[in-house]
Design an enzyme around this catalytic site. Structure first.
Site, PDB file in Angstrom:
ATOM      1  N   GLY A  30       4.788  -9.473   5.462  1.00 55.28           N
ATOM      2  CA  GLY A  30       4.103 -10.793   5.759  1.00 55.28           C
ATOM      3  C   GLY A  30       5.572 -11.263   7.077  1.00 55.28           C
ATOM      4  O   GLY A  30       6.575 -10.875   6.706  1.00 55.28           O
ATOM      5  N   ARG A  87       2.065  -3.983   4.853  1.00 53.38           N
ATOM      6  CA  ARG A  87       1.853  -3.984   2.773  1.00 53.38           C
ATOM      7  C   ARG A  87       1.218  -2.230   2.766  1.00 53.38           C
ATOM      8  O   ARG A  87       0.466  -1.895   2.808  1.00 53.38           O
ATOM      9  CB  ARG A  87       1.728  -4.844   1.842  1.00 53.38           C
ATOM     10  CG  ARG A  87       1.241  -6.100   2.723  1.00 53.38           C
ATOM     11  CD  ARG A  87       1.236  -7.178   1.333  1.00 53.38           C
ATOM     12  NE  ARG A  87       1.196  -8.798   2.619  1.00 53.38           N
ATOM     13  CZ  ARG A  87       2.677  -9.034   2.330  1.00 53.38           C
ATOM     14  NH1 ARG A  87       3.415  -9.160   2.417  1.00 53.38           N
ATOM     15  NH2 ARG A  87       1.931 -10.219   2.921  1.00 53.38           N
ATOM     16  N   ASP A 124      11.363  -9.607  -0.109  1.00 53.29           N
ATOM     17  CA  ASP A 124      11.030  -9.181  -1.242  1.00 53.29           C
ATOM     18  C   ASP A 124      10.588  -8.121  -1.293  1.00 53.29           C
ATOM     19  O   ASP A 124      11.506  -6.966  -2.137  1.00 53.29           O
ATOM     20  CB  ASP A 124      10.604 -10.154  -2.593  1.00 53.29           C
ATOM     21  CG  ASP A 124      11.391 -10.259  -3.652  1.00 53.29           C
ATOM     22  OD1 ASP A 124      11.887 -10.639  -3.840  1.00 53.29           O
ATOM     23  OD2 ASP A 124       9.817  -9.876  -4.072  1.00 53.29           O
ATOM     24  N   THR A 132      10.986 -13.804   6.191  1.00 52.34           N
ATOM     25  CA  THR A 132      10.049 -14.480   5.368  1.00 52.34           C
ATOM     26  C   THR A 132      10.016 -16.117   6.317  1.00 52.34           C
ATOM     27  O   THR A 132      11.292 -16.958   6.006  1.00 52.34           O
ATOM     28  CB  THR A 132       9.856 -13.885   3.694  1.00 52.34           C
ATOM     29  OG1 THR A 132       9.162 -14.540   3.224  1.00 52.34           O
ATOM     30  CG2 THR A 132      11.427 -14.480   3.267  1.00 52.34           C
ATOM     31  N   ASP A 144       8.934 -17.777   3.847  1.00 51.78           N
ATOM     32  CA  ASP A 144       8.961 -18.435   2.590  1.00 51.78           C
ATOM     33  C   ASP A 144      10.491 -19.419   2.107  1.00 51.78           C
ATOM     34  O   ASP A 144      10.612 -19.661   0.923  1.00 51.78           O
ATOM     35  CB  ASP A 144       8.391 -17.155   0.971  1.00 51.78           C
ATOM     36  CG  ASP A 144       7.551 -16.537   1.699  1.00 51.78           C
ATOM     37  OD1 ASP A 144       5.992 -17.674   1.891  1.00 51.78           O
ATOM     38  OD2 ASP A 144       7.022 -15.725   0.904  1.00 51.78           O
ATOM     39  N   ASP A 152      12.556 -17.199  -0.412  1.00 47.35           N
ATOM     40  CA  ASP A 152      13.102 -17.423  -1.499  1.00 47.35           C
ATOM     41  C   ASP A 152      14.217 -15.925  -1.954  1.00 47.35           C
ATOM     42  O   ASP A 152      13.667 -15.431  -3.097  1.00 47.35           O
ATOM     43  CB  ASP A 152      11.131 -17.218  -2.179  1.00 47.35           C
ATOM     44  CG  ASP A 152      10.549 -15.290  -1.552  1.00 47.35           C
ATOM     45  OD1 ASP A 152      11.064 -15.400  -0.186  1.00 47.35           O
ATOM     46  OD2 ASP A 152       9.427 -15.430  -2.273  1.00 47.35           O
ATOM     47  N   ARG A 189       4.332 -18.492  -1.741  1.00 43.67           N
ATOM     48  CA  ARG A 189       4.226 -17.295  -2.901  1.00 43.67           C
ATOM     49  C   ARG A 189       4.237 -18.284  -3.921  1.00 43.67           C
ATOM     50  O   ARG A 189       3.544 -19.172  -3.680  1.00 43.67           O
ATOM     51  CB  ARG A 189       5.010 -16.068  -2.890  1.00 43.67           C
ATOM     52  CG  ARG A 189       4.422 -14.716  -3.144  1.00 43.67           C
ATOM     53  CD  ARG A 189       4.844 -13.725  -2.456  1.00 43.67           C
ATOM     54  NE  ARG A 189       5.064 -13.295  -1.526  1.00 43.67           N
ATOM     55  CZ  ARG A 189       3.971 -12.386  -1.092  1.00 43.67           C
ATOM     56  NH1 ARG A 189       2.872 -11.907  -2.250  1.00 43.67           N
ATOM     57  NH2 ARG A 189       3.950 -12.293   0.785  1.00 43.67           N
TER      58      ARG A 189
HETATM   59  O1  F6P Z   1       5.500 -13.581   1.858  1.00 39.12           O
HETATM   60  C1  F6P Z   1       4.935 -14.782   3.356  1.00 39.12           C
HETATM   61  C2  F6P Z   1       3.240 -15.074   2.748  1.00 39.12           C
HETATM   62  O2  F6P Z   1       2.953 -15.613   3.591  1.00 39.12           O
HETATM   63  C3  F6P Z   1       2.750 -16.226   1.794  1.00 39.12           C
HETATM   64  O3  F6P Z   1       3.643 -17.177   1.664  1.00 39.12           O
HETATM   65  C4  F6P Z   1       1.878 -15.576   1.033  1.00 39.12           C
HETATM   66  O4  F6P Z   1       1.232 -15.811  -0.347  1.00 39.12           O
HETATM   67  C5  F6P Z   1       1.304 -14.252   2.057  1.00 39.12           C
HETATM   68  O5  F6P Z   1       2.802 -13.791   2.584  1.00 39.12           O
HETATM   69  C6  F6P Z   1       0.391 -14.144   2.162  1.00 39.12           C
HETATM   70  O6  F6P Z   1       0.113 -12.438   2.886  1.00 39.12           O
HETATM   71  P1  F6P Z   1      -1.177 -11.559   3.805  1.00 39.12           P
HETATM   72  O7  F6P Z   1      -0.618 -12.564   5.030  1.00 39.12           O
HETATM   73  O8  F6P Z   1      -1.328 -10.301   2.596  1.00 39.12           O
HETATM   74  O9  F6P Z   1      -2.435 -12.241   3.051  1.00 39.12           O
END
Ligand code: F6P
Length: 327
Positions: A15, A76, A107, A130, A132, A134, A176
């Site tokens: 992300g 991803r 992560d 990130t 998050d 985390d 997340r």
């Molecule tokens: O890891 C960053 C994040 O924004 C999380 O907070 C969220 O759960 C996820 O990515 C969303 O991912 P995507 O943009 O692939 O839907």
């Protein structure tokens, strides 16, 4: 020096997060300052496999420090999870004479980096990017501060309408499996409560909230909910609330990807710049398979295995602060 360091590959993965561009700029310029060539890899590990790799000069990173997102794009990449995908990625590393990698992400990015580094003995340094927050071993990840500020700006606006209509709002934020964004945005926006995944095993948070009579002395309420199966998300909680307490006029707002965009705050630009420079310093110092962190304002090196495995705890005492301040 045991290995030659004439050329690095640089990518962003997972992300996106505001401040990634400031990190790209810092890595590129510090490398070039030290006589190291930079190969920019587009679309993360996906681009490493599909050979989307170009030379970067200092001017390629001009005028980006203030921009959200990532100029390198991100993705991803399920293919990188397979040995066949990683083999193609390594062939491209050889083809472009890349001696080491700098990867900016979270992560999943570091999990991939750790496996790749072990398989092919390539030095990799990670920079935590990130929203998050985390990752273990750094007080803050790049993008977290900007996302927090985006959230509180939105919550301030929702509060106006919540108060006018005397409503209870459940506002869902990202993170997340972690409650950092929810807990700290709740404190910063003066919310009545934060529902976070880390707290689930101890108490039913909704019951606790109602038990404290949170709405008795107020005409409106804001509850920040971390996205997660554990919390049930804002919709799940709102549904329960409507059933159990029909007297409340309940509304839901899911902030979504707005949290990932925007110009990075000064704090995110500064930590991104420091971490980017520290990543090249670490490679020059023959460090490998580590994430750069900042703890108590000092640069630290955290092995990938620790950064991704050790759960970074939220400070649960902040829930107590929130509770006192919302009486
Ligand atoms: O890891 C960053 C994040 O924004 C999380 O907070 C969220 O759960 C996820 O990515 C969303 O991912 P995507 O943009 O692939 O839907």
């Amino acid at each position: 020096m045991q290995y030659k360091l004439e050329c690095i590959g640089l990518l962003t993965s997972g992300g996106d997060a505001p401040g990634m561009n400031a990190a790209i700029r810092a890595v590129t310029r510090t490398a070039i300052y030290n006589g190291i060539r930079v190969k920019a890899i587009y679309r993360g590990y996906k681009g490493l496999i599909s050979d989307e790799i170009v030379d970067f000069q200092t001017q390629n990173v001009s005028n980006i420090i203030q921009q959200g997102g990532t100029i390198l794009k991100t993705a991803r990449c399920p293919e990188f999870r397979t040995p066949e995908g990683r083999k193609i990625a390594y062939d491209n590393i050889l083809k472009h004479n890349i001696d080491a990698l700098v990867v900016i992400g979270g992560d999943g990015t570091f999990t991939g980096a750790r496996i790749f580094a072990q398989e092919y003995n390539i030095p990799i340094v990670g920079i935590p990017g990130t929203i998050d927050n985390d990752l273990y071993g750094t007080d803050s990840t790049i993008g977290y501060d900007t996302a927090l500020n985006t959230i509180i700006e939105a919550v301030d606006k929702i509060r106006d309408t919540a108060s006018s209509h005397e409503r209870l709002f459940f506002i869902e934020v990202m993170g997340r499996d972690a409650g950092f964004l929810a807990l700290n945005s709740a404190i910063a926006s003066g919310a009545e409560a934060a529902i976070i995944p880390e707290r689930e095993t101890k108490v039913d948070q909704l019951e606790e909230l109602i038990g404290h009579g949170f709405r008795k002395s107020k005409n409106s309420s804001i509850v920040i909910v971390a996205e997660s199966d554990v919390t049930g998300g804002a919709n799940g909680l709102a549904e329960r609330m409507r059933k159990e307490h029909p007297e409340y006029d309940v509304r839901v707002t899911i902030l979504g990807h707005i949290q990932r965009g925007g110009s990075p705050t000064a704090y995110d630009r500064i930590i991104a710049s420091r971490m980017g420079t520290a990543a090249i310093d670490a490679l020059l110092d023959e460090q490998r398979n580590i994430m750069i962190g900042i703890v108590n304002n000092e640069i630290v090196h955290v092995p990938f295995t620790k950064a991704i495995k050790d759960d970074k705890p939220v400070d649960e005492s902040l829930l107590g602060v929130l509770q006192i301040l919302s009486i």
